[in-house]
Enzyme design. Structure first.
Site, mmCIF file in Angstrom:
data_model
loop_
_atom_site.group_PDB
_atom_site.id
_atom_site.type_symbol
_atom_site.label_atom_id
_atom_site.label_comp_id
_atom_site.label_asym_id
_atom_site.label_seq_id
_atom_site.Cartn_x
_atom_site.Cartn_y
_atom_site.Cartn_z
ATOM 1 N N CYS A 136 51.381 64.819 47.523
ATOM 2 C CA CYS A 136 50.611 64.987 45.590
ATOM 3 C C CYS A 136 51.299 65.717 44.571
ATOM 4 C CB CYS A 136 49.221 64.703 45.694
ATOM 5 S SG CYS A 136 48.848 64.539 44.610
ATOM 6 N N CYS A 139 48.714 67.029 41.946
ATOM 7 C CA CYS A 139 47.774 67.116 42.208
ATOM 8 C C CYS A 139 48.341 69.434 42.743
ATOM 9 C CB CYS A 139 47.629 67.436 44.386
ATOM 10 S SG CYS A 139 46.641 65.557 43.713
ATOM 11 N N ASP A 140 49.225 69.090 42.998
ATOM 12 C CA ASP A 140 50.074 70.548 43.918
ATOM 13 C C ASP A 140 51.416 71.104 42.813
ATOM 14 O OD1 ASP A 140 47.996 70.420 45.648
ATOM 15 O OD2 ASP A 140 49.479 69.517 46.931
#
Length: 400
Positions: A136, A139-140
């Site tokens: 992701c 997300c990261d």
């Protein structure tokens, strides 16, 4: 048979949110989970884009969600697998644990089983998930500020997420096994015009190396067989994602790939079955969108359950009842319903007024949709007589 008002399958952010909202709405809620509560966030090392949580690990957020649900005395049960069946008007969840099946009847079901990312299956991948291996970018990506990273894949997701990662990374290698990307032309053109992106064609990842965090990728050219090293601090896998829709596969409508189709109320094609979170067809799959889906699904399920319980006790359980069905979006029918209600009150007769538009499923079940506005006599749940009213002058005879 065991019975519950609301059964939630899945205990990720969508399932936990649905449990919280369901319990606060006063429903009897059972949550079934076949893995650790929290779902996919348990493999996320850090979360910093969930509002109100500036920084936490995935498991920490999972614990927060579960503890919040437990505050409202939500019942949890670990299972190995589950399957949803329809038996007439009844919705049955078959929960399997240690080879034994338990059948659970539910007034409503929320499928919040999530999805999983396809993995490459190369050496070192599993060991570095959450330590440089990510699925992701949203997300990261921010954790790789001014570092070099790699993206694996050649479709729209890989190419577009590669572009997103250039907001943070100093360089993004997009590794693809073919000699050109499979993404849309516009996406490809935009990516190749970005000076931070470097395509690596005809190449696969053989091994992911690193002492703790990712440090190096061992690559193989599929045409020449040449082996090379690519030093990077992270690698993002975008080789596909699949819904965990096993429990309702073939039962509810889904788009290509198995993603469950819902409306804005999270209702599926089957009455009383809802879907929330990553398992449904949607634009963005994040913790926050899953939680939002769960809240909507729970409130829609609560409304559905209350409606069904009311209609069942009003229309289906009495030995005999005379009810008036009309559509609230037809002004003439609304006016006629007011006249019916007034006439019934004057005669001292109790006539339930059923909005056939808002209660479409029940109206369809009784085969009254095309007969509204209508006075229906129902005996023990079966329509015995129907009188379609065309004017107020027919009300008296219909009430007789």
């Amino acid at each position: 048979m065991e019975k519950h008002e609301l059964v939630i399958i899945g205990a990720g952010p969508a399932g936990m949110s649905a449990a919280i909202y369901g319990r606060r709405a006063g429903l009897d809620v059972l949550v079934l989970e076949r893995k650790a509560t929290g779902g996919q966030i348990n493999i996320t090392d850090e979360i910093e884009n969930y509002p109100g949580v500036a920084h936490a690990t995935g498991p920490e957020v999972g614990d927060l969600l579960k503890n919040h649900a437990l505050k409202f005395n939500t019942e949890f049960r670990m299972i190995d697998d589950s399957k949803v069946e329809l038996r007439g008007d009844k919705k049955i969840v078959i929960a399997r644990k240690n080879g034994q099946n338990t059948e659970i009847e539910a007034e409503a079901i929320i499928v919040a089983t999530g999805a999983h990312f396809r993995r490459l299956g190369c050496e070192g991948e599993a060991e570095h998930i959450g330590q440089g291996v990510s699925f992701c970018a949203v997300c990261d990506g921010a954790f790789f500020e001014d570092l070099e990273v790699a993206v694996v894949g050649g479709g729209n997701t890989a190419v577009e997420e590669g572009g997103y990662l250039t907001k943070f990374a100093s360089k993004v290698y997009i590794i693809h096994r073919r000699d050109e990307f499979r993404a849309d032309r516009a996406a490809i053109a935009q990516a190749l015009a970005n000076p931070k992106i470097e395509p690596v064609y005809n190449t696969v990842v053989e091994k992911i190396e690193g002492d703790g965090m990712v440090e190096n990728l061992v690559l193989k050219n599929v045409r020449t067989g040449e082996i090379s090293n690519l030093p990077v601090s992270g690698v993002f896998m975008f080789v596909g994602q699949e819904p965990d829709d096993d429990c309702v596969r073939g039962l509810v409508k889904a788009e290509k790939g198995g993603w469950i189709i819902t409306n804005d109320h999270m209702e599926t094609s089957v009455e009383g079955i809802f879907a929330a979170g990553d398992v449904r067809s949607k634009y963005l799959r994040q913790v926050i969108t899953a939680a939002a889906d769960g809240a909507v699904a729970a409130m829609a399920a609560s409304s559905y359950i209350n409606e069904q319980l009311h209609l069942r006790s009003t229309l289906l359980e009495p030995d005999e009842v005379k009810a008036f069905f009309y559509s609230s979006i037809d002004q003439a029918q609304v006016a006629l319903s007011n006249a019916v209600e007034k006439a019934a009150k004057a005669k001292g007769v109790k006539v339930p007024m059923i909005d056939g538009y808002r209660n479409a499923r029940m109206t369809e079940k009784l085969a009254l949709t095309d007969k509204m506005p209508a006075m229906a006599t129902i005996k023990k749940g079966v329509v015995d007589k129907v009188v379609t009213l065309k004017s107020e002058s027919e009300i008296e005879s219909a009430l007789a």
